[in-house]
Scaffold this active site. Structure first.
Site, PDB file in Angstrom:
ATOM      1  N   CYS A 151      61.356  20.063  46.542  1.00 51.94           N
ATOM      2  CA  CYS A 151      61.383  20.248  45.085  1.00 51.94           C
ATOM      3  C   CYS A 151      61.879  19.015  44.331  1.00 51.94           C
ATOM      4  O   CYS A 151      61.695  18.900  43.119  1.00 51.94           O
ATOM      5  CB  CYS A 151      62.229  21.459  44.732  1.00 51.94           C
ATOM      6  N   HIS A 171      63.309  20.849  37.264  1.00 51.18           N
ATOM      7  CA  HIS A 171      62.497  21.525  38.283  1.00 51.18           C
ATOM      8  C   HIS A 171      62.496  23.015  37.981  1.00 51.18           C
ATOM      9  O   HIS A 171      63.540  23.605  37.709  1.00 51.18           O
ATOM     10  CB  HIS A 171      63.087  21.262  39.672  1.00 51.18           C
ATOM     11  N   ASN A 207      57.509  28.754  41.122  1.00 48.08           N
ATOM     12  CA  ASN A 207      58.079  27.509  41.642  1.00 48.08           C
ATOM     13  C   ASN A 207      56.982  26.757  42.405  1.00 48.08           C
ATOM     14  O   ASN A 207      56.544  27.220  43.461  1.00 48.08           O
ATOM     15  CB  ASN A 207      59.258  27.848  42.564  1.00 48.08           C
TER      16      ASN A 207
HETATM   17  N1  ACO Z   1      61.208  42.728  44.979  1.00 47.13           N
HETATM   18  C1  ACO Z   1      62.025  43.785  44.959  1.00 47.13           C
HETATM   19  N2  ACO Z   1      63.229  43.797  45.563  1.00 47.13           N
HETATM   20  C2  ACO Z   1      63.605  42.676  46.193  1.00 47.13           C
HETATM   21  C3  ACO Z   1      62.788  41.530  46.255  1.00 47.13           C
HETATM   22  C4  ACO Z   1      61.541  41.604  45.613  1.00 47.13           C
HETATM   23  N3  ACO Z   1      60.686  40.552  45.590  1.00 47.13           N
HETATM   24  N4  ACO Z   1      63.431  40.573  46.958  1.00 47.13           N
HETATM   25  C5  ACO Z   1      64.617  41.089  47.324  1.00 47.13           C
HETATM   26  N5  ACO Z   1      64.720  42.351  46.866  1.00 47.13           N
HETATM   27  C6  ACO Z   1      65.841  43.256  47.029  1.00 47.13           C
HETATM   28  C7  ACO Z   1      66.616  43.003  48.311  1.00 47.13           C
HETATM   29  O1  ACO Z   1      66.015  43.665  49.397  1.00 47.13           O
HETATM   30  C8  ACO Z   1      67.959  43.567  47.965  1.00 47.13           C
HETATM   31  O2  ACO Z   1      67.901  44.963  48.095  1.00 47.13           O
HETATM   32  P1  ACO Z   1      69.175  45.797  48.680  1.00 47.13           P
HETATM   33  O3  ACO Z   1      70.286  45.527  47.702  1.00 47.13           O
HETATM   34  O4  ACO Z   1      68.668  47.183  48.684  1.00 47.13           O
HETATM   35  O5  ACO Z   1      69.414  45.198  50.019  1.00 47.13           O
HETATM   36  C9  ACO Z   1      68.118  43.254  46.484  1.00 47.13           C
HETATM   37  O6  ACO Z   1      66.790  43.032  45.992  1.00 47.13           O
HETATM   38  C10 ACO Z   1      68.968  42.042  46.234  1.00 47.13           C
HETATM   39  O7  ACO Z   1      68.495  40.979  47.058  1.00 47.13           O
HETATM   40  P2  ACO Z   1      69.117  39.545  46.996  1.00 47.13           P
HETATM   41  O8  ACO Z   1      68.346  38.621  47.865  1.00 47.13           O
HETATM   42  O9  ACO Z   1      70.584  39.669  47.209  1.00 47.13           O
HETATM   43  O10 ACO Z   1      68.794  39.218  45.468  1.00 47.13           O
HETATM   44  P3  ACO Z   1      69.424  38.139  44.517  1.00 47.13           P
HETATM   45  O11 ACO Z   1      69.976  38.797  43.337  1.00 47.13           O
HETATM   46  O12 ACO Z   1      70.259  37.141  45.271  1.00 47.13           O
HETATM   47  O13 ACO Z   1      68.109  37.372  44.043  1.00 47.13           O
HETATM   48  C11 ACO Z   1      66.771  35.415  44.422  1.00 47.13           C
HETATM   49  C12 ACO Z   1      67.269  36.746  44.979  1.00 47.13           C
HETATM   50  C13 ACO Z   1      65.924  35.688  43.177  1.00 47.13           C
HETATM   51  C14 ACO Z   1      65.939  34.729  45.484  1.00 47.13           C
HETATM   52  C15 ACO Z   1      67.985  34.552  44.035  1.00 47.13           C
HETATM   53  O14 ACO Z   1      68.891  34.458  45.097  1.00 47.13           O
HETATM   54  C16 ACO Z   1      67.564  33.182  43.619  1.00 47.13           C
HETATM   55  O15 ACO Z   1      66.947  33.013  42.599  1.00 47.13           O
HETATM   56  N6  ACO Z   1      67.920  32.139  44.396  1.00 47.13           N
HETATM   57  C17 ACO Z   1      67.488  30.822  44.138  1.00 47.13           C
HETATM   58  C18 ACO Z   1      66.405  30.561  45.057  1.00 47.13           C
HETATM   59  C19 ACO Z   1      65.317  29.730  44.512  1.00 47.13           C
HETATM   60  O16 ACO Z   1      64.960  29.717  43.365  1.00 47.13           O
HETATM   61  N7  ACO Z   1      64.733  29.036  45.441  1.00 47.13           N
HETATM   62  C20 ACO Z   1      63.605  28.277  45.172  1.00 47.13           C
HETATM   63  C21 ACO Z   1      63.603  27.109  46.053  1.00 47.13           C
HETATM   64  S1  ACO Z   1      64.981  26.124  45.715  1.00 47.13           S
HETATM   65  C22 ACO Z   1      64.688  25.319  44.418  1.00 47.13           C
HETATM   66  O17 ACO Z   1      63.564  25.211  44.047  1.00 47.13           O
HETATM   67  C23 ACO Z   1      65.824  24.738  43.705  1.00 47.13           C
END
Ligand code: ACO
Length: 328
Positions: A114, A255, A285
């Site tokens: 990224c 980004h 992304n």
């Molecule tokens: N749809 C529905 N439910 C989902 C999904 C989905 N796509 N994905 C996860 N869940 C559920 C999980 O199973 C979990 O359920 P549970 O509580 O019953 O176990 C719940 O949602 C919470 O899951 P988490 O992974 O803890 O969710 P979080 O609030 O951390 O959000 C996310 C996840 C959006 C990926 C967040 O951590 C994030 O934005 N991280 C940054 C990652 C990113 O943007 N990476 C891109 C590459 S890096 C970069 O470009 C900088």
């Protein structure tokens, strides 16, 4: 020496896939979860006949046309990608051949995930400064739809495919009519950073030399979120290097990973909401393509105008980061 950004170009796959379309394709998710956690509403996904190369080529051709520069006048091609068509030769080689750029041109890929587009800008600037031509094509192009695990709903909903490009010039005699004044022009300063001890936070599960596959995206989502906000929420040293302060910035083009990351970083910086360029809702992304796609959107809709100060900030796998400041 000035490195003016002469134009932008963009290319997206033909097929737009909404959050509801993902559900229809069998991903166990829903629009409300994706929008509330990420701000993403849709992404573009390549069909079989589309690839990182075709997107890179199309974005490059559009940028050249808009700059009024012939392929024959390109001296440098740098493609930021970690999803190339082939392990070798590079996407840059395929682009050089396809557009008919001179065989004397320096053409190479940069694998910076990224942060790749900022790395590509820095590389192109260095190559131009060494006299390798008067114009560089700097391209970010990715097809993450081909390296996500479509059974992992925590990652597959986050990514999309696309390419963005800029034509960067190189002049030692000032502004060449872009802004009509004598202030330094174009890419004013660029910086890069890397913490390879954090490689496990966000990576591919395989590669040519380990598994003989491309692997799939593996991510510690919460850790990446935290680190991205911490890094992108700091005032980058490039501003001081360019003799500027945060208050001089007209447009913040980060980004595009997740709207919550963008807003938290913008809040930490104290930049006004209307200066933040957001395209993650439309493109998801797109890794190295996200900054040039966002630039293209804000230039073509008239927001970014000649003379504006544009701050680009990237963060991604490595963990890596980079910033660039441009007087448009
Ligand atoms: N749809 C529905 N439910 C989902 C999904 C989905 N796509 N994905 C996860 N869940 C559920 C999980 O199973 C979990 O359920 P549970 O509580 O019953 O176990 C719940 O949602 C919470 O899951 P988490 O992974 O803890 O969710 P979080 O609030 O951390 O959000 C996310 C996840 C959006 C990926 C967040 O951590 C994030 O934005 N991280 C940054 C990652 C990113 O943007 N990476 C891109 C590459 S890096 C970069 O470009 C900088």
């Amino acid at each position: 020496m000035n490195f003016p950004i002469l134009s932008t170009g963009a290319a997206l796959p033909r097929t737009c896939v909404s959050n509801d379309d993902l559900v229809a394709r069998g991903v166990e998710t829903n629009d409300a979860w994706i929008v509330s956690r990420t701000g993403i509403r849709q992404r573009y996904i390549c069909e079989k006949d589309e690839s990182t190369f075709t997107l890179a080529r199309d974005a490059a051709v559009q940028a050249l046309e808009r700059a009024g520069i012939a392929a024959a006048d390109v001296g440098v091609i740098v493609v930021a990608t970690c999803t190339p068509d082939l392990s070798f030769p590079s996407v840059a080689a395929l682009v050089q051949g396809a557009i008919g750029a001179p065989t004397t041109c320096a053409a190479l890929d940069v694998n910076g995930a990224c942060s790749g587009f900022i790395m590509a800008l820095a590389t192109a600037k260095g190559l131009l400064a060494q006299g390798m031509g008067k114009h560089a094509l700097v391209i970010g192009a990715e097809t993450f739809s081909r390296v996500v695990d479509w059974n992992d709903r925590g990652t597959c909903v986050l990514f999309g495919d696309g390419a963005g490009a800029v034509v960067m010039g190189c002049t030692d005699d000032g502004v060449k009519g872009l802004t009509g004044d004598a202030a330094p022009q174009g890419l004013l300063a660029v910086e890069l950073g890397m913490d390879g001890t954090q490689a496990g936070c966000l990576k591919s599960s395989g590669g040519v030399s380990s598994t003989q596959t491309a692997g799939v995206v593996v991510m510690q989502g919460r850790e990446v979120f935290k680190q991205a906000v911490r890094q992108m929420g700091q005032v980058p040293p490039v501003l001081a290097q360019a003799g500027l302060a945060l208050g001089d910035v007209d447009w913040l083009v980060p980004h595009q990973a997740n709207v919550r990351i963008l807003e938290a970083a913008r809040d930490a910086l104290g930049v006004a909401a209307d200066k933040l360029v957001v395209t993650v809702d439309k493109h998801a992304n797109t890794s190295a393509a996200s900054i040039p796609l966002a630039l293209d959107a804000a230039v073509t809709d008239g927001r970014i105008a000649r003379g504006d100060i544009v701050l680009m900030q990237a963060f991604g796998a490595g963990l890596s980061w980079g910033s660039a400041v441009v007087r448009w």
